[in-house]
Design an enzyme around this catalytic site. Structure first.
Site, PDB file in Angstrom:
ATOM      1  N   LYS A  72      -4.769  -0.297  -5.014  1.00 50.67           N
ATOM      2  CA  LYS A  72      -3.400   0.217  -4.972  1.00 50.67           C
ATOM      3  C   LYS A  72      -3.425   1.542  -5.715  1.00 50.67           C
ATOM      4  O   LYS A  72      -3.526   1.574  -6.940  1.00 50.67           O
ATOM      5  CB  LYS A  72      -2.428  -0.769  -5.614  1.00 50.67           C
ATOM      6  CG  LYS A  72      -0.990  -0.314  -5.481  1.00 50.67           C
ATOM      7  CD  LYS A  72      -0.031  -1.373  -5.942  1.00 50.67           C
ATOM      8  CE  LYS A  72       1.395  -0.957  -5.669  1.00 50.67           C
ATOM      9  NZ  LYS A  72       1.699   0.408  -6.115  1.00 50.67           N
ATOM     10  N   ARG A 110       3.290   8.293  -1.299  1.00 46.98           N
ATOM     11  CA  ARG A 110       2.983   7.809   0.037  1.00 46.98           C
ATOM     12  C   ARG A 110       3.127   8.961   1.025  1.00 46.98           C
ATOM     13  O   ARG A 110       4.067   9.749   0.934  1.00 46.98           O
ATOM     14  CB  ARG A 110       3.945   6.693   0.403  1.00 46.98           C
ATOM     15  CG  ARG A 110       3.600   5.986   1.686  1.00 46.98           C
ATOM     16  CD  ARG A 110       4.330   4.678   1.741  1.00 46.98           C
ATOM     17  NE  ARG A 110       4.037   3.933   2.945  1.00 46.98           N
ATOM     18  CZ  ARG A 110       4.264   2.632   3.057  1.00 46.98           C
ATOM     19  NH1 ARG A 110       4.751   1.948   2.042  1.00 46.98           N
ATOM     20  NH2 ARG A 110       3.992   1.993   4.171  1.00 46.98           N
ATOM     21  N   ARG A 166       7.893   8.759   1.561  1.00 44.63           N
ATOM     22  CA  ARG A 166       8.387   7.386   1.710  1.00 44.63           C
ATOM     23  C   ARG A 166       9.822   7.356   2.210  1.00 44.63           C
ATOM     24  O   ARG A 166      10.218   6.461   2.936  1.00 44.63           O
ATOM     25  CB  ARG A 166       8.306   6.679   0.357  1.00 44.63           C
ATOM     26  CG  ARG A 166       8.696   5.240   0.384  1.00 44.63           C
ATOM     27  CD  ARG A 166       8.763   4.716  -1.025  1.00 44.63           C
ATOM     28  NE  ARG A 166       9.190   3.336  -1.067  1.00 44.63           N
ATOM     29  CZ  ARG A 166      10.416   2.911  -0.808  1.00 44.63           C
ATOM     30  NH1 ARG A 166      11.354   3.770  -0.432  1.00 44.63           N
ATOM     31  NH2 ARG A 166      10.715   1.637  -0.892  1.00 44.63           N
TER      32      ARG A 166
HETATM   33  P1  ATP Z   1       8.241   0.037  -2.780  1.00 42.49           P
HETATM   34  O1  ATP Z   1       7.593   1.155  -2.041  1.00 42.49           O
HETATM   35  O2  ATP Z   1       7.608  -1.304  -2.499  1.00 42.49           O
HETATM   36  O3  ATP Z   1       9.736   0.028  -2.700  1.00 42.49           O
HETATM   37  P2  ATP Z   1       7.547   1.487  -5.121  1.00 42.49           P
HETATM   38  O4  ATP Z   1       7.825   2.762  -4.404  1.00 42.49           O
HETATM   39  O5  ATP Z   1       8.078   1.339  -6.507  1.00 42.49           O
HETATM   40  O6  ATP Z   1       7.981   0.225  -4.297  1.00 42.49           O
HETATM   41  P3  ATP Z   1       5.104   0.270  -5.724  1.00 42.49           P
HETATM   42  O7  ATP Z   1       5.838  -0.906  -6.216  1.00 42.49           O
HETATM   43  O8  ATP Z   1       4.222   0.952  -6.703  1.00 42.49           O
HETATM   44  O9  ATP Z   1       6.006   1.369  -5.099  1.00 42.49           O
HETATM   45  O10 ATP Z   1       4.192  -0.202  -4.454  1.00 42.49           O
HETATM   46  C1  ATP Z   1       4.291   0.130  -3.122  1.00 42.49           C
HETATM   47  C2  ATP Z   1       3.629   1.459  -2.790  1.00 42.49           C
HETATM   48  O11 ATP Z   1       2.247   1.477  -3.132  1.00 42.49           O
HETATM   49  C3  ATP Z   1       3.586   1.815  -1.319  1.00 42.49           C
HETATM   50  O12 ATP Z   1       4.828   2.277  -0.842  1.00 42.49           O
HETATM   51  C4  ATP Z   1       2.510   2.896  -1.270  1.00 42.49           C
HETATM   52  O13 ATP Z   1       3.091   4.149  -1.534  1.00 42.49           O
HETATM   53  C5  ATP Z   1       1.613   2.556  -2.444  1.00 42.49           C
HETATM   54  N1  ATP Z   1       0.234   2.167  -2.092  1.00 42.49           N
HETATM   55  C6  ATP Z   1      -0.856   2.489  -2.821  1.00 42.49           C
HETATM   56  N2  ATP Z   1      -1.964   1.986  -2.291  1.00 42.49           N
HETATM   57  C7  ATP Z   1      -1.613   1.319  -1.165  1.00 42.49           C
HETATM   58  C8  ATP Z   1      -2.337   0.571  -0.187  1.00 42.49           C
HETATM   59  N3  ATP Z   1      -3.656   0.406  -0.235  1.00 42.49           N
HETATM   60  N4  ATP Z   1      -1.609   0.032   0.839  1.00 42.49           N
HETATM   61  C9  ATP Z   1      -0.272   0.184   0.916  1.00 42.49           C
HETATM   62  N5  ATP Z   1       0.457   0.872   0.012  1.00 42.49           N
HETATM   63  C10 ATP Z   1      -0.196   1.434  -1.034  1.00 42.49           C
END
Ligand code: ATP
Length: 598
Positions: free
Chosen positions: A252, A257, A273
């Site tokens: 991760k 994104r 995103r």
């Molecule tokens: P969310 O996008 O779930 O609302 P958030 O923006 O706070 O939450 P995180 O909780 O950190 O983000 O986790 C989701 C994000 O992790 C994804 O939207 C993507 O941008 C990122 N990400 C990093 N590595 C990966 C991966 N291998 N596959 C999918 N997403 C990943």
């Protein structure tokens, strides 16, 4: 359609807080409409001229609108300014001025088509002399407007239209107007929207051939797809259980994104995103992607992280966020903070709609079309079947600069679920195992005056989570810790356009701040734990009647979630899940599964 009919509907929408009533008003408003007015009304009602991802801006500042109001009403600008201060917003002020002048409908009433056309001209005016052009067009429009029309016109151009119609409410209304209002119909409409991100496209297809014609709406290069989102689980054991004992785990990466659209001719457009175009921020990706992806056109997705040019190691996320919006000096940023895009998904490859395939097939396609290099690589992935394997992978991911792992289902049905958060993907950050250490994204809904060193400025903010079912923003903490002087000073300009004279109807809190804000700015906070609270309203009643959640010892992480809109904030349901996993860890009880989301 006459513009006065639209303004009258907005007046009614503004007067209600109830989502059901809003739907009724929307249904009445949309039913008689046909393209092209239908699409225009859909965009206008969301405060936009074009779908959000096109980033069309009107470029009308307060001072410009004030000038137009003064010219159209023949009232001196200073007087308009004084009245605005008294009333709270320029829209209401122009409404009242026109009313006092007994402005009636003219022989040449405004139409939706005419207004839309003029607003397009305002947006198109660029460069030298454009300010005058914008003032003139707006003055002419206001010169023909009734009081109610004037009010909403001004609010629209200032980006403060407060009728509160969100995409999901519009989809509800479309389901009722063009289908049978049933849940399956709603889901079908929503998934077409998730793939196309354009309400007009959906509405036009529905008018033409009902639900059946939605099938025609596929992916198109240049039109962003709403991202697939991940759920959480509190332990790797539970992650594997959810995935029936077998999952693909990936690093991760902690960055931004990126959804990359590469046309057949090699033209690249990048989207964030929240579907904003970010191509200008990452010129090196725009340059390298057509070389790294060998089969075009393509839509691929990945996380963009800063890389140390000397050691090739992943650097902290903050370094890439500094590049946001930095138009000048991009070349310098490029060499100082180079980025690498770690691709984890593919939605379109050539003519094939790869998003429909299950994950193992998508990953195979991705591997076959990407030639990894310096700027574009594949996300590290492994298939695991035991908790030990998953734990070892997690350690490896953290050591490599990741913030945890992403577990992905390999099962039948593991296609790319656009716009949906589900257990097909589960995010797991290492810190989940000790107390509440995952961050929460809260929307600023209020500000408190500072004291001492912060006298004369804000000292803290009231943050809210989002409840999509109720379409409400509910407070969960007051945060003042974690802001350094620069961060605090940067807040007022960001919050300015969201100032509200009173509590916005979509906000719920038992606390009254010194200043209310309409939901707009999203901050990332951390805290020690979630507790039950009698004054906060987040996820009210989820655990006990009349009791909401509060975040104890909240601290701003320094990260403004610019890539998130207010409805992308942490949801009430997510807070409930976080609270439950906290309780589970504390009592070490056998896990009870959190409710499945739609
Ligand atoms: P969310 O996008 O779930 O609302 P958030 O923006 O706070 O939450 P995180 O909780 O950190 O983000 O986790 C989701 C994000 O992790 C994804 O939207 C993507 O941008 C990122 N990400 C990093 N590595 C990966 C991966 N291998 N596959 C999918 N997403 C990943």
């Amino acid at each position: 359609m006459r513009f006065s009919e639209l303004a009258a509907a907005y007046e009614r929408l503004e007067a209600t807080k109830k989502r059901l009533e809003m739907r009724v008003i929307l249904v009445e408003m949309l039913r008689p409409l046909r393209p092209p007015d239908l699409g225009r009304v859909l965009y206008l009602s969301q405060g936009m001229l074009r779908p959000e991802y096109e980033g069309v801006e009107l470029g009308v500042a307060d001072s410009l609108a004030r000038k137009a109001v003064a010219l159209a009403t023949h009232v001196p600008e200073a007087e308009v300014a004084r009245r605005t201060k008294e009333v709270g917003d320029l829209g209401s002020t122009v409404g009242r001025l026109l009313e006092e002048q007994s402005r009636l409908a003219t022989d040449d009433p405004l139409t939706v088509a005419g207004v839309y056309h003029e607003l397009e001209a305002i947006a198109a005016a660029k460069g030298a002399g454009s300010q005058e052009v914008k003032v003139r067009i707006l003055t002419d429009l206001l010169g023909r407007a009734t009081p109610v029309e004037g009010k909403f016109l001004v609010r629209f151009v200032l980006g403060t239209l407060r009728v509160g119609v969100r995409e999901m409410t519009i989809l509800d209304a479309l389901t009722e107007v063009y289908a049978d209002g049933s849940k399956p119909a709603r889901l079908r409409i929503e998934s077409a929207f998730n793939l196309s991100s354009d309400l007009r496209l959906i509405a036009d297809a529905l008018v033409e051939g009902g639900l059946a014609s939605l099938d025609r709406i596929g992916l198109e290069v240049g039109r962003p797809v709403r991202p697939m989102l991940a759920e959480r689980e509190p332990s790797l054991d539970e992650v594997l259980k959810r995935m029936d004992g077998r999952a693909a785990v990936e690093y991760k990466y902690d960055g931004l994104r990126v959804q990359a659209h590469i046309a057949r001719d090699g033209t690249v457009r990048l989207f964030s995103r929240r579907l904003e175009e970010t191509s200008a921020q990452f010129p090196e990706l725009v340059r390298d992607l057509p070389k790294a992806v060998t089969h075009l056109p393509a839509i691929v997705e990945g996380e963009c992280v800063p890389i140390d040019p000397e050691t090739d190691e992943i650097r902290p996320f903050q370094e890439v966020s500094r590049r946001r919006g930095r138009k000048h000096d991009l070349e310098k940023a490029e060499s100082e903070i180079p980025v690498c895009l770690f691709l984890f998904d593919v939605l379109l490859s050539g003519e094939t709609a790869v998003w429909e395939k299950d994950l193992p097939d998508r990953r195979a396609v991705l591997a076959s079309i990407v030639r990894p290099g310096e700027r574009v690589r594949l996300a590290t992935q492994r298939v695991v079947t035991t908790t030990e394997e998953a734990t070892a992978f997690l350690d490896e991911a953290i050591a490599a600069g990741g913030e945890g792992l992403m577990a992905k289902s390999l099962a039948v049905g593991s296609s790319y679920h656009a716009g949906a958060r589900g257990f097909w993907w589960i995010k797991y950050k290492r810190d989940y195992t000790v107390g509440l250490t995952d961050s929460i994204d809260g929307v600023v809904v209020g500000g408190f005056q500072g004291r001492g060193r912060r006298a004369g400025q804000y000292g803290a903010f009231l943050l809210a989570s989002y409840d999509p079912a109720k379409d409400r923003f509910e407070s969960f903490c007051k945060v003042g810790t974690g802001f350094d002087d620069a961060a605090m000073a940067a807040m007022p300009p960001r919050l300015h356009r969201f100032l509200a004279p009173e509590k916005p109807p979509e906000v719920e809190s038992g606390i009254v701040p010194d200043q209310w804000f309409r939901p707009g700015v999203v901050l990332e906070v951390r805290g020690a734990e979630l507790t039950l609270s009698p004054v906060h309203r987040a996820a009210l009643g989820a655990i006990r009647p009349e009791v909401g959640f509060a975040l104890r010892f909240p601290r701003f992480t320094g990260r403004i979630r610019e890539e998130k809109g207010p409805t992308d904030a942490t949801t009430a349901l997510e807070l409930v899940e976080m609270y439950r996993s906290q309780v589970r860890q504390a009592t070490a009880e056998p896990a009870e599964s959190p409710p499945e989301k739609e």
